[in-house]
Design a protein around this motif. Structure first.
Motif, PDB file in Angstrom:
ATOM      1  N   GLU A  69      55.964  70.389 -11.647  1.00 13.15           N
ATOM      2  CA  GLU A  69      55.671  71.390 -12.432  1.00 13.15           C
ATOM      3  C   GLU A  69      55.870  70.725 -13.875  1.00 13.15           C
ATOM      4  O   GLU A  69      56.157  71.505 -14.771  1.00 13.15           O
ATOM      5  CB  GLU A  69      56.997  72.445 -12.327  1.00 13.15           C
ATOM      6  CG  GLU A  69      58.236  71.901 -12.373  1.00 13.15           C
ATOM      7  CD  GLU A  69      59.548  72.728 -12.074  1.00 13.15           C
ATOM      8  OE1 GLU A  69      59.868  73.384 -12.812  1.00 13.15           O
ATOM      9  OE2 GLU A  69      59.585  73.132 -10.966  1.00 13.15           O
ATOM     10  N   PHE A  70      56.163  69.339 -13.825  1.00 14.01           N
ATOM     11  CA  PHE A  70      56.550  68.617 -15.258  1.00 14.01           C
ATOM     12  C   PHE A  70      55.175  68.043 -15.854  1.00 14.01           C
ATOM     13  O   PHE A  70      54.707  67.312 -14.757  1.00 14.01           O
ATOM     14  CB  PHE A  70      57.669  67.828 -15.259  1.00 14.01           C
ATOM     15  CG  PHE A  70      58.992  68.283 -14.968  1.00 14.01           C
ATOM     16  CD1 PHE A  70      59.680  68.729 -16.189  1.00 14.01           C
ATOM     17  CD2 PHE A  70      59.551  68.519 -13.621  1.00 14.01           C
ATOM     18  CE1 PHE A  70      61.053  69.256 -16.113  1.00 14.01           C
ATOM     19  CE2 PHE A  70      60.900  68.941 -13.626  1.00 14.01           C
ATOM     20  CZ  PHE A  70      61.684  69.558 -14.769  1.00 14.01           C
ATOM     21  N   SER A  71      54.646  68.347 -16.782  1.00 17.88           N
ATOM     22  CA  SER A  71      53.506  67.749 -17.169  1.00 17.88           C
ATOM     23  C   SER A  71      53.786  66.619 -18.016  1.00 17.88           C
ATOM     24  O   SER A  71      55.035  66.177 -17.962  1.00 17.88           O
ATOM     25  CB  SER A  71      52.852  68.707 -18.510  1.00 17.88           C
ATOM     26  OG  SER A  71      53.826  68.552 -19.609  1.00 17.88           O
ATOM     27  N   HIS A  72      52.959  65.594 -17.986  1.00 16.09           N
ATOM     28  CA  HIS A  72      53.066  64.066 -18.579  1.00 16.09           C
ATOM     29  C   HIS A  72      53.902  64.497 -19.997  1.00 16.09           C
ATOM     30  O   HIS A  72      54.568  63.594 -20.263  1.00 16.09           O
ATOM     31  CB  HIS A  72      51.969  63.574 -18.860  1.00 16.09           C
ATOM     32  CG  HIS A  72      51.269  63.070 -17.649  1.00 16.09           C
ATOM     33  ND1 HIS A  72      49.956  62.049 -17.513  1.00 16.09           N
ATOM     34  CD2 HIS A  72      51.340  63.367 -16.364  1.00 16.09           C
ATOM     35  CE1 HIS A  72      49.792  61.880 -16.208  1.00 16.09           C
ATOM     36  NE2 HIS A  72      50.472  62.881 -15.424  1.00 16.09           N
ATOM     37  N   PHE A  73      53.462  65.229 -20.750  1.00 18.19           N
ATOM     38  CA  PHE A  73      54.110  65.576 -22.052  1.00 18.19           C
ATOM     39  C   PHE A  73      55.588  66.026 -21.923  1.00 18.19           C
ATOM     40  O   PHE A  73      56.273  65.535 -22.548  1.00 18.19           O
ATOM     41  CB  PHE A  73      53.450  66.864 -22.961  1.00 18.19           C
ATOM     42  CG  PHE A  73      54.161  67.038 -24.118  1.00 18.19           C
ATOM     43  CD1 PHE A  73      53.994  66.264 -25.226  1.00 18.19           C
ATOM     44  CD2 PHE A  73      54.775  68.185 -24.014  1.00 18.19           C
ATOM     45  CE1 PHE A  73      54.515  66.647 -26.484  1.00 18.19           C
ATOM     46  CE2 PHE A  73      55.488  68.470 -25.498  1.00 18.19           C
ATOM     47  CZ  PHE A  73      55.369  67.790 -26.499  1.00 18.19           C
ATOM     48  N   GLY A 116      62.043  61.603 -21.713  1.00 14.33           N
ATOM     49  CA  GLY A 116      62.453  60.086 -21.924  1.00 14.33           C
ATOM     50  C   GLY A 116      61.739  59.194 -21.097  1.00 14.33           C
ATOM     51  O   GLY A 116      61.918  58.086 -20.958  1.00 14.33           O
ATOM     52  N   PHE A 117      60.800  59.821 -19.952  1.00 18.75           N
ATOM     53  CA  PHE A 117      60.171  58.826 -19.102  1.00 18.75           C
ATOM     54  C   PHE A 117      58.994  58.162 -19.963  1.00 18.75           C
ATOM     55  O   PHE A 117      58.395  58.695 -20.829  1.00 18.75           O
ATOM     56  CB  PHE A 117      59.489  59.750 -18.074  1.00 18.75           C
ATOM     57  CG  PHE A 117      60.509  60.331 -17.070  1.00 18.75           C
ATOM     58  CD1 PHE A 117      60.773  59.807 -15.961  1.00 18.75           C
ATOM     59  CD2 PHE A 117      61.084  61.741 -17.420  1.00 18.75           C
ATOM     60  CE1 PHE A 117      61.864  60.325 -14.930  1.00 18.75           C
ATOM     61  CE2 PHE A 117      61.999  62.095 -16.516  1.00 18.75           C
ATOM     62  CZ  PHE A 117      62.407  61.617 -15.636  1.00 18.75           C
ATOM     63  N   VAL A 118      58.633  57.016 -19.431  1.00 20.54           N
ATOM     64  CA  VAL A 118      57.851  56.089 -20.041  1.00 20.54           C
ATOM     65  C   VAL A 118      56.663  56.165 -19.173  1.00 20.54           C
ATOM     66  O   VAL A 118      55.252  56.495 -19.751  1.00 20.54           O
ATOM     67  CB  VAL A 118      58.468  54.726 -20.500  1.00 20.54           C
ATOM     68  CG1 VAL A 118      57.082  53.797 -20.784  1.00 20.54           C
ATOM     69  CG2 VAL A 118      59.421  54.619 -21.314  1.00 20.54           C
ATOM     70  N   ARG A 119      56.590  55.906 -18.043  1.00 16.27           N
ATOM     71  CA  ARG A 119      55.602  55.827 -17.090  1.00 16.27           C
ATOM     72  C   ARG A 119      55.176  57.109 -16.530  1.00 16.27           C
ATOM     73  O   ARG A 119      55.741  57.561 -15.248  1.00 16.27           O
ATOM     74  CB  ARG A 119      55.946  54.944 -16.089  1.00 16.27           C
ATOM     75  CG  ARG A 119      56.316  53.406 -16.642  1.00 16.27           C
ATOM     76  CD  ARG A 119      56.310  52.274 -15.268  1.00 16.27           C
ATOM     77  NE  ARG A 119      55.306  52.122 -14.529  1.00 16.27           N
ATOM     78  CZ  ARG A 119      55.060  51.069 -13.737  1.00 16.27           C
ATOM     79  NH1 ARG A 119      56.122  50.491 -13.481  1.00 16.27           N
ATOM     80  NH2 ARG A 119      54.091  51.044 -13.009  1.00 16.27           N
ATOM     81  N   THR A 120      54.830  58.010 -17.046  1.00 17.10           N
ATOM     82  CA  THR A 120      54.759  59.500 -17.064  1.00 17.10           C
ATOM     83  C   THR A 120      53.651  59.745 -15.770  1.00 17.10           C
ATOM     84  O   THR A 120      54.031  60.662 -14.847  1.00 17.10           O
ATOM     85  CB  THR A 120      54.261  60.287 -18.096  1.00 17.10           C
ATOM     86  OG1 THR A 120      53.212  59.636 -18.528  1.00 17.10           O
ATOM     87  CG2 THR A 120      55.351  60.202 -19.122  1.00 17.10           C
ATOM     88  N   GLU A 121      52.758  58.880 -15.674  1.00 18.41           N
ATOM     89  CA  GLU A 121      51.907  59.052 -14.466  1.00 18.41           C
ATOM     90  C   GLU A 121      52.507  58.833 -13.115  1.00 18.41           C
ATOM     91  O   GLU A 121      52.522  59.483 -12.080  1.00 18.41           O
ATOM     92  CB  GLU A 121      50.471  58.267 -14.711  1.00 18.41           C
ATOM     93  CG  GLU A 121      49.502  58.568 -13.731  1.00 18.41           C
ATOM     94  CD  GLU A 121      48.257  57.814 -13.841  1.00 18.41           C
ATOM     95  OE1 GLU A 121      47.336  57.838 -12.846  1.00 18.41           O
ATOM     96  OE2 GLU A 121      48.010  57.215 -15.108  1.00 18.41           O
ATOM     97  N   ASP A 154      62.730  56.231 -15.601  1.00 17.07           N
ATOM     98  CA  ASP A 154      61.689  55.908 -14.640  1.00 17.07           C
ATOM     99  C   ASP A 154      62.262  55.268 -13.155  1.00 17.07           C
ATOM    100  O   ASP A 154      62.072  55.343 -12.444  1.00 17.07           O
ATOM    101  CB  ASP A 154      60.635  55.105 -15.450  1.00 17.07           C
ATOM    102  CG  ASP A 154      60.091  55.736 -16.611  1.00 17.07           C
ATOM    103  OD1 ASP A 154      58.969  56.187 -16.208  1.00 17.07           O
ATOM    104  OD2 ASP A 154      60.510  55.522 -17.568  1.00 17.07           O
ATOM    105  N   GLU A 155      63.233  54.286 -13.811  1.00 13.58           N
ATOM    106  CA  GLU A 155      63.827  53.543 -12.721  1.00 13.58           C
ATOM    107  C   GLU A 155      65.069  54.582 -11.940  1.00 13.58           C
ATOM    108  O   GLU A 155      64.974  54.390 -10.627  1.00 13.58           O
ATOM    109  CB  GLU A 155      64.854  52.333 -13.073  1.00 13.58           C
ATOM    110  CG  GLU A 155      63.727  51.437 -13.756  1.00 13.58           C
ATOM    111  CD  GLU A 155      62.740  50.837 -12.838  1.00 13.58           C
ATOM    112  OE1 GLU A 155      63.109  50.761 -11.424  1.00 13.58           O
ATOM    113  OE2 GLU A 155      61.549  50.685 -13.254  1.00 13.58           O
ATOM    114  N   PRO A 204      61.590  47.075 -22.278  1.00 11.67           N
ATOM    115  CA  PRO A 204      62.091  47.825 -21.457  1.00 11.67           C
ATOM    116  C   PRO A 204      63.700  47.658 -21.180  1.00 11.67           C
ATOM    117  O   PRO A 204      64.339  48.566 -21.278  1.00 11.67           O
ATOM    118  CB  PRO A 204      61.556  47.487 -19.964  1.00 11.67           C
ATOM    119  CG  PRO A 204      60.300  46.935 -20.466  1.00 11.67           C
ATOM    120  CD  PRO A 204      60.640  46.328 -21.589  1.00 11.67           C
ATOM    121  N   ASP A 205      64.078  46.448 -21.285  1.00 13.62           N
ATOM    122  CA  ASP A 205      65.532  46.024 -21.220  1.00 13.62           C
ATOM    123  C   ASP A 205      66.255  46.722 -22.680  1.00 13.62           C
ATOM    124  O   ASP A 205      67.580  47.187 -22.508  1.00 13.62           O
ATOM    125  CB  ASP A 205      65.817  44.798 -20.983  1.00 13.62           C
ATOM    126  CG  ASP A 205      65.520  44.238 -19.565  1.00 13.62           C
ATOM    127  OD1 ASP A 205      65.370  45.033 -18.764  1.00 13.62           O
ATOM    128  OD2 ASP A 205      65.249  43.010 -19.390  1.00 13.62           O
TER     129      ASP A 205
END
Length: 990
Positions: free
Chosen positions: A19-23, A29-34, A63-64, A462-463
């Motif tokens: 239900e969460f779009s990439h946007f 705060g997610f980077v790897r949205t796909e 993401d992690e 990323p770090d």
């Protein structure tokens, strides 16, 4: 990051859409949205509520966190614990705690996945406030057995208690991490987290000792106490630190011998270390470091109280008492541990009165800085945590002798006590405490991610992003924020320790600290000033009054006083700086340049505290200080540049005296430039010798041409010795021979005038033009015609005179005369067929005679840097022996420089690589020490000193560690011993 198997299966099993779009995910705060959208749509996470996804967005690495949650869901399904997993993610508080942990530590995520059956038990942890030390101890001991007879039961269970031990540790560690990761203000909780980690370490050591007793026969014969040191002792541990400890053992009953105590106690200590460090499926805890014990890693692992008492009273180094400042009994026999504390506590505060305390303190600090990555190391780099700790501990060691109120082990508790005691201003105290908490939180976040020991700022995006989010900072501002904190730490060190030395009670402004004269002297003495009373006099003279100069000095001196203290001789540096400041009092640029150019200011302090000669010369040539801000101006002038300048001066001069004065001024100025360039590290050893030789050659060549201008004389000058070899030192003579084509009497008059001009006393170093190496020495004519020169070297020269030509080259005269003189020298020094047996015997006799006659009285043959065994002369004679033997038939060997000749001989196969290296090392070290001695003392000397102050100075000037002053002497003796062995074989055939 590579997806793990479970996560890949989760992606492949996805049946719907999140239900969460990439946007939406990017905004959270997610980077790897796909990837994140696919994971959220998978069956594994189908029951994760949207609120938990939003909580993930507030974690350090969303993401992690999501990837780890997927792995956890897969593990729960495999273990039949899906119901427990669902309850956790559905519970707002438990779910939030879980994803905060997962987003902060991939290592703890793996640990939770291994023990998914205990997920609720870990996350429903009771509050960690109150008596956590006792609760942690109970939990750890419960894992291994707590009764007096538990050792037998534990042993019977095999490895199970050790697995339970690690499991309990990681459960408690996860609870601490949960509290840390969920904190709204992590900086406000820093002390609490460090205390909890220390309490957990104490409990782990208690549990490890119980396991060690189970594995050690006859353990009941020995009482053992574990003493925490360093961060563990101060209750300031990180997530992953080496835990510094010492062990105290005593007999448990009267029939146990001293030998049994040591043997059994050492076995227990080794087993404790093994339990904590060994890696199993449950992971490992940390390394135990016992190297702070007496005699370090070479000393006994376990000692009795009496043994400790004897060591600390008779043999301990000053730094060992400083280490005891944080000693604390943390596990094992509590009564024995308390006895150790009572034994050592009084000794700590006597350390600053011991001989060598200052040197030990400075050497320890120098070692730390030498190991650090200045830009990335949060702990050891400049402005890092160690700077804060060093500042506070130094103040404690200075003032704690007489003020018991500041005898605190913890960094922040000690800072608070120093503030209450009036040794640190309140504003500065708050700033320093804030900086400490900030850097410690950064350090914790870096270590928490993989539970690895690190103090380095991240090097990947990323770090860096994870660290910024973990401490609540903007990613784009992180580096700037950290740099600002570290710069302020350096400033605060100066403000807190040094600025109170600049003010008196009558001139205090708000927030400044007033120290009594004795307290001021104590501070200066503690960092290396041998005469603190005189140093305070210099400080007062530099800062008194309301002038602009005094105001700038008040800005500069806090940093300068520390830089002088880090140099070779702080007292010399401060005295030279005062003299220079007095000389330049009326100039507008001096203090402004030092204020605006930190590099120039630090260079100046290092030079003034390292070289008496340069300090004296800068007073005479103060404009040279400007060069410190510009490396290009420190580059020695070429021969052509010097000749052009001297010719221009001669063209403008009104009289001969003006030319002579200008000549001496240019030489003195260039000696200063070369000295400063060398001390600043811009001129290596071979380049130093070449620069000094170039200067001497330009001065001599100009003087010869100047003297010949109104005559028909044409002098040809042959450079000899170190001058000819381009290896001159600061005080080397310019050894020469004069040759002319005709007009001997006029030529002698001209040569005499050259010597008179250049040998006259001058400020700095006189340039002694020495013609004693000419044919027949002092009894021979000062100048020979070319024909006489040829006749002498063809028919009358002794072997040593031909040998001296091996380092000769022609530097002045017409091209035809220079070529003719060079041809005569080549015939004399490069003889086809080399040496015969008689020549070899004569060569050896001459060397033995020099050794017997020329060594000064009272100087050991092993300690003379020029004539000593294996020193400069041995190396040069070894090289010359081989050149006389082979250069007549091999033109590749015809070079005048010692190092060049060594390389050529090695390449041609006349000298083995090992022998060449032995000779090269000895020559370079002796040469370097001779130059360093001149710069340090301001006068010529060729004897290696035995005084500790001089040896420390030499060590610093040749970039050797100064913590063991005798090391430079030992290194020299070792290097020259090897060189002498080669020399004896080559020269004497031994």
């Amino acid at each position: 990051m590579r997806l793990e198997t479970g996560a890949i299966q989760a992606l492949q099993a996805g049946t719907g859409e999140s239900e969460f779009s990439h946007f939406d995910l990017a905004r959270l705060g997610f980077v790897r949205t796909e990837r994140s959208a696919a994971l959220l749509a998978s069956d594994a996470l189908s029951r994760v509520p949207p609120a938990l996804v939003r909580d993930m967005g507030a974690s350090a690495d969303p993401d992690e966190a999501l990837l780890a949650l997927t792995r956890l869901a897969e593990s729960a399904a495999e273990a039949g614990e899906s119901a427990q997993f669902d309850r956790v993610v559905a519970d707002e508080a438990l779910g939030r705690t879980l994803v905060r942990i997962l987003g902060s530590s991939v290592a703890l995520g793996d640990a939770l996945a291994r023990h998914v059956d205990a997920l609720e038990e870990i996350l429903e942890c009771p509050t960690l406030a109150g008596s956590t030390r006792e609760r942690f101890r109970e939990v750890m001991l419960a894992a291994v057995g707590t009764r007096a007879d538990a050792a037998v039961a534990v042993a019977e269970k095999g490895p199970a208690p050790r697995h339970a031990f690690r499991r309990a540790y990681y459960f408690l560690l996860a609870q601490i991490a949960a509290l840390d990761a969920c904190a709204i203000d992590p900086f406000a909780h820093q002390e609490e987290i460090s205390t909890l980690l220390s309490d957990l370490a104490d409990a782990a050591l208690e549990g490890a000792l119980a396991l060690a007793r189970a594995a050690t026969p006859e353990h009941d014969k020995v009482r053992l106490a574990i003493i925490a040191m360093g961060k563990a002792g101060a209750r300031e541990l990180n997530y992953i630190s080496d835990v510094d400890v010492m062990y105290v053992a005593e007999a448990a009953r009267g029939d146990v011998s001293q030998e049994e105590v040591t043997t059994i106690g050492s076995a227990l200590a080794r087993e404790v270390a093994r339990v904590c460090a060994e890696r199993t499926a449950e992971g490992s805890l940390w390394q135990i470091d016992a190297n702070l014990r007496p005699e370090g890693r070479d000393g006994e692992l376990v000692r009795t109280l009496e043994s400790y008492a004897q060591y600390y009273r008779k043999w301990a180094h000053s730094w060992e008492f400083q280490a005891l400042l944080k000693a604390r009994a943390c596990a094992g026999d509590t009564e024995l541990g308390a006895e150790f504390e009572r034994l050592t506590a009084p000794l700590v505060w006597q350390a600053s009165t011991r001989e060598g305390f200052v040197e030990d303190t400075r050497a320890m600090r120098a070692r730390v800085l030498a190991q650090a990555d200045a830009d990335r190391d949060l702990k050891l780099g400049r402005g890092g945590l160690r700077d804060i700790e060093f500042t506070i501990q130094l103040l404690q060691m200075v003032h704690g002798r007489t003020d018991e109120r500041i005898r605190e082990a913890g960094t922040l508790s000690a800072l608070d006590a120093l503030t209450r005691g009036g040794y640190v201003g309140r504003e500065h105290s708050v700033e320093l405490a804030d900086a400490y908490r900030y850097l410690r939180v950064c350090e914790h976040r870096l270590q928490l991610w993989r539970l690895r020991r690190t103090h380095m700022l991240p090097s990947t995006d990323p770090d860096e992003r994870r660290l910024a989010r973990g401490i609540g900072a903007r990613v784009e501002n992180l580096r700037a924020d950290i740099d600002a904190v570290r710069r302020r730490v350096r400033q605060l060190h100066e403000e807190i320790y040094y600025r109170p030395l600049l003010v008196t009670s009558a001139r205090l402004s708000d927030g400044q600290i007033a120290l009594s004269p004795k307290e001021q002297r104590d501070r200066l003495e503690a960092i290396g000033y041998r005469d603190p009373k005189r140093a305070l006099h210099h400080i007062d003279a530099l800062t008194k009054g309301l002038s602009r100069a005094s105001a700038i000095q008040k800005q500069l001196l806090p940093a300068f006083l520390e830089w002088f203290a880090n140099g070779v001789d702080p007292d010399l540096g401060l005295l030279s700086f005062r003299r220079l400041s007095d000389t330049l009092r009326e100039t507008h640029w001096f203090l402004g340049m030092l204020r605006d150019s930190g590099a120039a200011a630090e260079r100046l302090t290092r030079i003034l505290s390292s070289s008496r000669y340069v300090g004296e010369q800068l007073v005479l040539h103060p404009y040279a200080v400007r060069w410190l801000a510009n490396d290009a101006q420190l580059t020695p002038l070429s021969c052509a540049q010097l000749s052009g300048e001297l010719d221009a001066i001669a063209g403008r001069a009104d009289s001969e005296d003006d030319v002579i004065d200008a000549l001496r001024t240019v030489r003195a100025r260039e000696i200063v430039r070369i000295s400063i360039s060398h001390l600043c590290g811009l001129l290596d050893l071979p380049s130093l010798g070449k620069s000094l030789t170039t200067l001497a050659e330009a001065i001599l060549t100009f003087t010869v041409e100047f003297v010949q201008r109104d005559t028909d004389v044409e002098l040809c000058v042959v450079a000899m010795g170190s001058f000819g070899a381009r290896e001159m030192g600061f005080s080397s003579d310019a050894d020469v021979q004069f040759v002319c084509a005709r007009g001997t009497e006029e030529a002698i008059a001209a040569a005499s005038r050259v010597q008179k001009i250049l040998n006259a006393p001058a400020s700095g170093i006189n340039m002694r033009v020495n013609a004693d190496l000419r044919p027949e020495g002092r009894s021979g004519p000062l100048v020979r015609t070319l024909a006489s020169f040829d006749d002498y070297y063809t028919h009358h020269a002794e072997r040593w005179e031909s040998q001296a030509l091996l380092r000769a080259r022609v530097i002045a005269g017409s091209e035809d005369t220079k070529a003719a003189v060079t041809a005569v020298m080549d015939r004399a020094r490069y003889r086809a067929g080399g040496m015969d047996d008689r020549d070899r015997r004569d060569f050896a006799r001459m060397k033995a005679r020099i050794e017997g006659e020329r060594l000064p009285r009272g100087v050991k043959s092993t300690h003379h840097l020029k004539l000593g065994r294996g020193a400069t002369t041995d190396v040069e004679w070894s090289v010359q022996r081989l050149l006389l033997e082979y250069a007549g038939d091999d033109v590749s060997l015809r070079t005048v420089g010692t190092l060049d000749a060594l390389a050529a001989l090695e390449t041609a196969g006349h000298l083995s690589s090992a022998d060449a290296e032995a000779l090269r090392r000895a020559w370079l070290l002796a040469w370097e020490l001779r130059r360093a001695l001149f710069l340090w003392r301001g006068r010529e000397t060729d004897a290696l000193p035995t005084d500790l102050v001089d040896l420390r100075a030499l060590a610093a000037l040749v970039h050797e560690p100064v913590d063991n002053a005798r090391a430079i002497e030992e290194r020299y003796l070792k290097v020259t011993r090897h060189s002498r062995q080669v020399a004896e074989r080559l020269i004497f055939g031994e």
